[in-house]
Design an enzyme around this catalytic site. Structure first.
Site, PDB file in Angstrom:
ATOM      1  N   HIS A  19      -2.465   7.054   2.864  1.00 48.64           N
ATOM      2  CA  HIS A  19      -2.257   6.222   3.711  1.00 48.64           C
ATOM      3  C   HIS A  19      -3.278   5.823   4.941  1.00 48.64           C
ATOM      4  CE1 HIS A  19       0.468   3.145   4.035  1.00 48.64           C
ATOM      5  NE2 HIS A  19       1.136   3.101   5.076  1.00 48.64           N
ATOM      6  N   CYS A  32       0.843  -1.207  -0.051  1.00 48.10           N
ATOM      7  CA  CYS A  32       0.196  -0.058   0.129  1.00 48.10           C
ATOM      8  C   CYS A  32       0.823   1.167   0.032  1.00 48.10           C
ATOM      9  CB  CYS A  32      -0.959   0.139   1.406  1.00 48.10           C
ATOM     10  SG  CYS A  32      -1.735  -1.563   1.539  1.00 48.10           S
TER      11      CYS A  32
END
Length: 480
Positions: free
Chosen positions: A291, A102
């Site tokens: 994030h 990610c």
């Protein structure tokens, strides 16, 4: 796109300079401490090959029009942002660990839009640099680690005023062909399983910090880079002869490393920010926003596994029908789904940047992450409550396999008669792993500090809250 097997083979071609437990690691791919994290990362390639997950795991490149892994995608709509969160939940469910990819995806989307606006204001060519680099990433399906966190030294001083200038990564030499950088990036998740590292500043910069306002990409095994593996709770269980039960989650895991850059050369075509202090903060805030959105997916997927393991533990103990047990499981589900709601909400309210890729709603993304700093801890507390003390006091697998003690353990750790004792031991060790062991690093402390500490989100919430607008609404209603 690479297959899982091609991805693992490609990592064998890297020459990472890694140290762990006081020794240099010659074979990083097969190292028993590192390998579970590689398996988690490899799942991002494996699921992309599965037709049933194609819609979540794959996308069409906005740069080339070709089919790509979604982990290399530049978001083109709110639907892309939502699918990202759903993809992350899926991977959390499949691995019950941090799958690490990610951070590179979030870094790419932040750098893409920031370089566009930097170029417009400063006449630089960073955006084209990045587009060429990211086209290569998509075409080769490279794994990219995003690196933002500096070690920071004295937190009361800006980068340029530190007693040791290397406590924030910075440019130490400029040449016609590129720059040389020195410093370190801490807590780097997934670095050992990545082909490239995408480096960003760690905070907003001011005049005098020009050498620290730097963003670039380089191979993870570039000359001058040294890696030191971080310790995790119960990590040496992976080295034991009998580790099938005691590790809890034997196949999957995560890792963090300290990455040291010692006069590392970065060519001009891989530089995306070089002294433009006014845009360091934009890059930081956008990466942090993306994030913080991510945690509304990945931590929820891991939470699904923990809730399932807890429910199994209560069934195996024969207490699943007790009202207080049911109520606590409901609370765990409620908290977990609330996190997912936040991830979906900040995605659905996203909007295009000037560069064309989509940015999540920053206020809601920070609310999402603020909840993530709290709710997984309560979910873990309830899991430990329902699992009982045997989760941390049961004998080792070595004792279970020992003929001298096996029958005693088999007899006295029995729960419901129909459930094998070994199955009960496995579930309890999984709960231990997720709330206290190696996986807990990715589930709990990462929930607290990943993508910035809780106070960082509160600062952003204050900035995004539009308090003046709220006061004006109250004035209107009160006829002031």
């Amino acid at each position: 796109m690479m297959t899982k097997e091609q991805y693992i083979a490609s990592l064998r071609e890297l020459h990472l300079n890694l140290y762990r437990f006081g020794e240099r690691v010659e074979n990083v791919v097969d190292d028993p401490i590192v390998r579970p994290s590689l398996n988690s990362f490899a799942a991002t390639y494996e699921l992309a090959e599965d037709p049933q997950y194609e819609d979540l795991m794959c996308a069409t490149s906005s740069l080339t029009g070709r089919k790509i892994n979604r982990f290399t995608h530049l978001h083109q709509s709110t639907d892309d942002l939502i699918k990202k969160v759903k993809m992350q939940r899926l991977l959390g469910q499949k691995t019950a660990a941090c799958f690490q990819r990610c951070v590179g995806l979030d870094a790419a989307n932040a750098v893409f839009s920031t370089t566009y606006e930097t170029d417009a204001a400063c006449g630089t060519a960073y955006h084209e640099n990045f587009k060429r680099f990211w086209t290569d990433v998509q075409d080769h399906d490279w794994a990219v680690d995003g690196a933002m966190t500096d070690v920071k030294g004295d937190r009361g001083l800006p980068p340029s005023q530190q007693a040791d200038p290397d406590l924030f990564l910075h440019v130490v030499e400029r040449t016609p062909d590129g720059i040389y950088v020195t410093g370190a990036k801490a807590h780097q998740t997934g670095y050992l399983n990545s082909h490239y590292v995408l480096v960003m500043p760690t905070l907003s910069m001011r005049q005098g910090d020009e050498d620290y306002a730097v963003s670039f990409a380089c191979p993870t095994d570039a000359p001058g880079i040294t890696l030191i593996l971080g310790r995790q709770s119960c990590d040496t269980r992976k080295l034991e002869q009998y580790n099938d039960i005691d590790v809890g989650n034997k196949l999957y895991g995560g890792h963090e490393v300290l990455v040291i850059f010692d006069h590392v050369f970065i060519p001009n075509e891989r530089i995306f920010l070089n002294g433009e202090t006014a845009f360091a903060g934009m890059m930081v805030e956008r990466f942090a926003g993306y994030h913080r959105q991510s945690y509304g997916g990945c931590k929820v997927g891991v939470g699904d596994v923990l809730i399932g393991a807890t429910a199994l533990a209560t069934e195996m103990a024969g207490c699943a029908k007790a009202s207080h047990v049911t109520d606590k499981l409901i609370e765990m589900v409620h908290l977990n789904e609330t996190l997912y709601c936040c991830g979906i909400a900040c995605s659905s309210q996203g909007a295009p940047t000037k560069a064309g890729n989509y940015l999540i709603d920053l206020l809601l993304a920070n609310v999402c992450k603020q909840n993530v700093t709290r709710f997984p801890y309560e979910i873990a507390r309830l899991a430990q409550d329902l699992a009982g003390g045997l989760m941390v006091t049961q004998p080792s697998e070595a004792d279970y396999r020992n003929p001298a003690t096996h029958d005693y353990i088999e007899k006295y750790l029995k729960g419901v008669a129909s459930v094998p004792t070994e199955d009960r031991m496995r579930v309890l060790r999984l709960i231990e792993n997720l709330t206290m062991g190696t996986a807990a690093v990715g589930y709990l402390p990462e929930s607290m500090h990943g993508a910035g500490s809780p106070q960082a989100q509160r600062i952003m919430i204050a900035r995004q809250a539009n308090m003046d607008r709220k006061k004006e609404l109250a004035r209107t209603i009160a006829r002031i």
